[in-house]
Design a protein around this motif. Structure first.
Motif, PDB file in Angstrom:
ATOM      1  N   THR A  71       5.618   5.623  -2.111  1.00 14.12           N
ATOM      2  CA  THR A  71       5.111   4.383  -1.546  1.00 14.12           C
ATOM      3  C   THR A  71       4.997   3.359  -2.667  1.00 14.12           C
ATOM      4  O   THR A  71       5.296   3.658  -3.818  1.00 14.12           O
ATOM      5  CB  THR A  71       3.771   4.626  -0.795  1.00 14.12           C
ATOM      6  OG1 THR A  71       3.462   3.461  -0.009  1.00 14.12           O
ATOM      7  CG2 THR A  71       2.616   4.908  -1.749  1.00 14.12           C
ATOM      8  N   GLU A  75       5.190  -5.675  -2.695  1.00 16.28           N
ATOM      9  CA  GLU A  75       6.430  -5.845  -1.936  1.00 16.28           C
ATOM     10  C   GLU A  75       7.534  -6.439  -2.785  1.00 16.28           C
ATOM     11  O   GLU A  75       8.573  -6.825  -2.288  1.00 16.28           O
ATOM     12  CB  GLU A  75       6.191  -6.700  -0.687  1.00 16.28           C
ATOM     13  CG  GLU A  75       5.572  -8.052  -0.884  1.00 16.28           C
ATOM     14  CD  GLU A  75       4.045  -7.989  -0.947  1.00 16.28           C
ATOM     15  OE1 GLU A  75       3.509  -7.012  -1.509  1.00 16.28           O
ATOM     16  OE2 GLU A  75       3.393  -8.921  -0.467  1.00 16.28           O
ATOM     17  N   ALA A  79      14.294  -4.229  -2.154  1.00 17.01           N
ATOM     18  CA  ALA A  79      14.597  -3.129  -1.228  1.00 17.01           C
ATOM     19  C   ALA A  79      15.982  -2.551  -1.511  1.00 17.01           C
ATOM     20  O   ALA A  79      16.193  -1.335  -1.410  1.00 17.01           O
ATOM     21  CB  ALA A  79      14.496  -3.621   0.206  1.00 17.01           C
ATOM     22  N   LEU A  98      12.479   1.016   3.972  1.00 14.96           N
ATOM     23  CA  LEU A  98      13.141  -0.029   3.185  1.00 14.96           C
ATOM     24  C   LEU A  98      13.538  -1.209   4.059  1.00 14.96           C
ATOM     25  O   LEU A  98      13.611  -2.347   3.585  1.00 14.96           O
ATOM     26  CB  LEU A  98      14.360   0.558   2.477  1.00 14.96           C
ATOM     27  CG  LEU A  98      13.996   1.657   1.476  1.00 14.96           C
ATOM     28  CD1 LEU A  98      15.208   2.138   0.724  1.00 14.96           C
ATOM     29  CD2 LEU A  98      12.935   1.158   0.493  1.00 14.96           C
ATOM     30  N   CYS A 100      11.705  -2.351   6.573  1.00 10.61           N
ATOM     31  CA  CYS A 100      10.465  -3.147   6.688  1.00 10.61           C
ATOM     32  C   CYS A 100      10.217  -3.894   5.382  1.00 10.61           C
ATOM     33  O   CYS A 100       9.895  -5.090   5.388  1.00 10.61           O
ATOM     34  CB  CYS A 100       9.274  -2.254   7.019  1.00 10.61           C
ATOM     35  SG  CYS A 100       9.331  -1.618   8.709  1.00 10.61           S
ATOM     36  N   LEU A 101      10.370  -3.202   4.260  1.00 11.34           N
ATOM     37  CA  LEU A 101      10.152  -3.848   2.965  1.00 11.34           C
ATOM     38  C   LEU A 101      11.095  -5.040   2.794  1.00 11.34           C
ATOM     39  O   LEU A 101      10.667  -6.146   2.450  1.00 11.34           O
ATOM     40  CB  LEU A 101      10.368  -2.830   1.833  1.00 11.34           C
ATOM     41  CG  LEU A 101      10.336  -3.397   0.409  1.00 11.34           C
ATOM     42  CD1 LEU A 101       8.941  -3.902   0.065  1.00 11.34           C
ATOM     43  CD2 LEU A 101      10.779  -2.354  -0.611  1.00 11.34           C
ATOM     44  N   GLN A 105       9.614  -8.783   2.405  1.00  8.08           N
ATOM     45  CA  GLN A 105       9.495  -9.313   1.041  1.00  8.08           C
ATOM     46  C   GLN A 105      10.101 -10.713   0.897  1.00  8.08           C
ATOM     47  O   GLN A 105       9.758 -11.439  -0.025  1.00  8.08           O
ATOM     48  CB  GLN A 105      10.074  -8.359   0.003  1.00  8.08           C
ATOM     49  CG  GLN A 105      11.544  -8.190   0.058  1.00  8.08           C
ATOM     50  CD  GLN A 105      12.049  -7.122  -0.907  1.00  8.08           C
ATOM     51  OE1 GLN A 105      13.221  -6.935  -1.017  1.00  8.08           O
ATOM     52  NE2 GLN A 105      11.196  -6.391  -1.609  1.00  8.08           N
ATOM     53  N   GLN A 110      10.923 -12.768   6.804  1.00 10.42           N
ATOM     54  CA  GLN A 110       9.645 -12.395   7.416  1.00 10.42           C
ATOM     55  C   GLN A 110       9.342 -13.333   8.591  1.00 10.42           C
ATOM     56  O   GLN A 110       8.983 -12.904   9.690  1.00 10.42           O
ATOM     57  CB  GLN A 110       8.536 -12.479   6.367  1.00 10.42           C
ATOM     58  CG  GLN A 110       7.172 -12.112   6.884  1.00 10.42           C
ATOM     59  CD  GLN A 110       6.068 -12.379   5.868  1.00 10.42           C
ATOM     60  OE1 GLN A 110       5.122 -13.104   6.150  1.00 10.42           O
ATOM     61  NE2 GLN A 110       6.158 -11.796   4.689  1.00 10.42           N
ATOM     62  N   TYR A 248       7.022   0.718  11.761  1.00  9.84           N
ATOM     63  CA  TYR A 248       6.320   0.558  10.482  1.00  9.84           C
ATOM     64  C   TYR A 248       5.422   1.767  10.237  1.00  9.84           C
ATOM     65  O   TYR A 248       4.711   2.207  11.138  1.00  9.84           O
ATOM     66  CB  TYR A 248       5.478  -0.726  10.517  1.00  9.84           C
ATOM     67  CG  TYR A 248       4.852  -1.013   9.171  1.00  9.84           C
ATOM     68  CD1 TYR A 248       5.534  -1.772   8.232  1.00  9.84           C
ATOM     69  CD2 TYR A 248       3.613  -0.467   8.827  1.00  9.84           C
ATOM     70  CE1 TYR A 248       4.999  -1.992   6.978  1.00  9.84           C
ATOM     71  CE2 TYR A 248       3.069  -0.685   7.573  1.00  9.84           C
ATOM     72  CZ  TYR A 248       3.765  -1.447   6.658  1.00  9.84           C
ATOM     73  OH  TYR A 248       3.235  -1.655   5.407  1.00  9.84           O
ATOM     74  N   PRO A 270       3.147  -5.752   3.415  1.00  8.14           N
ATOM     75  CA  PRO A 270       3.443  -4.370   3.822  1.00  8.14           C
ATOM     76  C   PRO A 270       2.805  -3.345   2.898  1.00  8.14           C
ATOM     77  O   PRO A 270       3.482  -2.543   2.261  1.00  8.14           O
ATOM     78  CB  PRO A 270       4.973  -4.323   3.715  1.00  8.14           C
ATOM     79  CG  PRO A 270       5.289  -5.243   2.575  1.00  8.14           C
ATOM     80  CD  PRO A 270       4.240  -6.315   2.575  1.00  8.14           C
ATOM     81  N   ARG A 271       1.481  -3.364   2.841  1.00  6.93           N
ATOM     82  CA  ARG A 271       0.760  -2.536   1.854  1.00  6.93           C
ATOM     83  C   ARG A 271      -0.743  -2.683   2.064  1.00  6.93           C
ATOM     84  O   ARG A 271      -1.175  -3.484   2.881  1.00  6.93           O
ATOM     85  CB  ARG A 271       1.103  -3.012   0.433  1.00  6.93           C
ATOM     86  CG  ARG A 271       0.835  -4.490   0.272  1.00  6.93           C
ATOM     87  CD  ARG A 271       0.976  -4.998  -1.151  1.00  6.93           C
ATOM     88  NE  ARG A 271       1.035  -6.435  -1.202  1.00  6.93           N
ATOM     89  CZ  ARG A 271       0.006  -7.258  -1.129  1.00  6.93           C
ATOM     90  NH1 ARG A 271      -1.220  -6.777  -1.018  1.00  6.93           N
ATOM     91  NH2 ARG A 271       0.176  -8.567  -1.162  1.00  6.93           N
TER      92      ARG A 271
END
Ligand SMILES: Nc1ncnc2c1ncn2[C@@H]1O[C@H](COP(=O)(O)OP(=O)(O)OP(=O)(O)O)[C@@H](O)[C@H]1O
Ligand SMILES: [Mg+2]
Length: 373
Positions: A71, A75, A79, A98, A100-101, A105, A110, A248, A270-271
């Motif tokens: 993990t 971000e 990716a 990846l 989603c990342l 990012q 986004q 996610y 995303p974290r």
């Protein structure tokens, strides 16, 4: 499958990684962090440290090889690079995915993703040329915010432009780099809020209580909660279906603008998130444990408030003097143990829980004054 011999690898060694590995250790997990310096906050608490860069394919590969689950705390790891690093290494799980990342990012992707799923967010204009800037400035009534598509944090990639003079200054400063930004209208929000969700590999979702956050110089200064909004339920339902649709896995934070009747998404992280740190002391389970449980496919207990009200204040650096705590606060101090101080750097935070939000905040702001050296 036994959970305990498993190793969680974390890309990055800052305070978010530190709090993740501290929690993982309590849960009986092994941890490895990839960080450049021994003095990085997460290194001392991790089972193992790989000295390296989160932007190096070779170093990322070394972390992946030694981890069962991977993990990240930020971000900003490309990716594409992670994808390349994962090639030919099988059986390793990286969460969030990846895809989603990659989509989160980049501020532009986004925004487009949020729009695709009909989530409320501010309008934006993609900049391809100088002409687009003029157009956007006109369309958004000469009050705009430029946001760097990649790598903005703590307000570093955010530029508020409210008149022609400021626009000229911005254009001069970023001549030739215009396409690295998107433009949004500047809004006079009533408050900033955030909603944090956790979704595990089985698709279960839990939500943390909504909070109010107050920014100073475009950076989170403190958080109070719980709070509410007439649109809270509706947006929660929408976000839940969004994170389900994109599959996610992990903790995900939605920063919101309260525009009165409307509640819109400012940005997505995303974290684990600064505005979720209150969970360490105010809830029955914190965001770090939730994130680990998500990626390990464990069940998610519903976070319960342990006290009616809570406050979290950030301790931000104001000088370059050696970091030290001058006096101990009555709230729960979470000190990141950074070796270097500098203005605006996040050095720690303090959590307060109790019965009266106003009183808690008053005390928190007063106590904070004398804490950092
Ligand atoms: N369109 C806007 N209108 C008014 N204020 C804004 C707008 N966009 C951003 N801001 C202010 O700037 C702050 C930082 O913006 P944003 O969250 O988009 O950037 P960031 O660099 O990712 O910040 P952070 O890492 O602190 O979340 C916001 O919290 C808000 O206070
Ligand atoms: Mg933000």
């Amino acid at each position: 499958m036994p959970i305990h011999p498993k190793t969680v690898g974390v890309l990055g060694g800052g305070q978010l990684a530190q709090m993740l590995v501290m929690k993982a250790r309590q849960m009986g997990l092994r941890t490895i962090v990839l960080a450049s310096k021994r003095s990085d906050p997460a290194v001392a608490s991790a089972t193992r440290w790989i000295q390296g860069e989160i932007t190096s394919e070779q170093d990322i590969r070394a972390l992946i090889r030694l981890s069962d689950y991977i993990t990240f705390e930020s971000e900003f790891i490309p990716a594409q690079l992670l994808k390349k690093s994962l090639k030919q290494i099988t059986g390793k799980k990286i969460y969030p995915s990846l895809k989603c990342l990659g989509n989160i990012q980049d501020r532009l992707r986004q925004k487009e993703w949020l729009c695709d799923y009909d989530l409320p967010t501010l309008d934006h204009i993609k900049i391809n040329s100088k002409d687009d800037i003029e157009l956007a400035f006109k369309v958004f009534k000469q009050k705009v915010v430029f946001k760097r598509r990649m790598g903005g944090y703590d307000g570093n990639g955010t530029f508020v432009v409210k008149n022609k003079l400021e626009l000229d200054h911005f254009k001069k400063q970023f001549k030739g780099l215009e396409s690295q930004f998107i433009i949004e209208p500047y809004v006079e929000f009533k408050s900033e809020k955030s909603l944090i969700f956790a979704r595990n590999t089985k698709g279960e979702i839990v939500v943390l209580p909504m909070i109010d956050s107050v920014q100073k110089n475009n950076q989170c200064d403190y958080v109070t909660g719980p709070t509410s909004h007439p649109q809270e339920k509706a947006i929660t339902v929408k976000i839940k279906s969004f994170i389900t649709a994109i599959d996610y896995v992990g903790v995900i934070a939605f920063e919101l603008f309260d525009l009165g009747k409307k509640l819109v998404i400012n940005e997505v992280a995303p974290r684990v998130h600064n505005t979720g740190h209150f969970s360490q002391d105010a809830l029955s389970i914190d965001q770090f444990e939730l994130h680990l449980r998500c990626i390990l496919g464990m069940s998610l207990p519903t976070p319960q408030l342990r006290h009616p009200d809570f406050v979290m204040v950030n301790l931000l650096g104001t000088s370059t003097r050696k970091p030290a705590v001058k006096k101990y606060p009555s709230g729960a101090l979470h000190w990141y143990d950074k070796q270097e101080n500098r203005p605006r750097r996040k050095m720690g935070h303090i959590n307060y829980s109790g019965r009266n939000k106003k009183e808690l905040l008053k005390m928190a702001l007063l106590e904070r004054k004398g804490i950092l050296l």
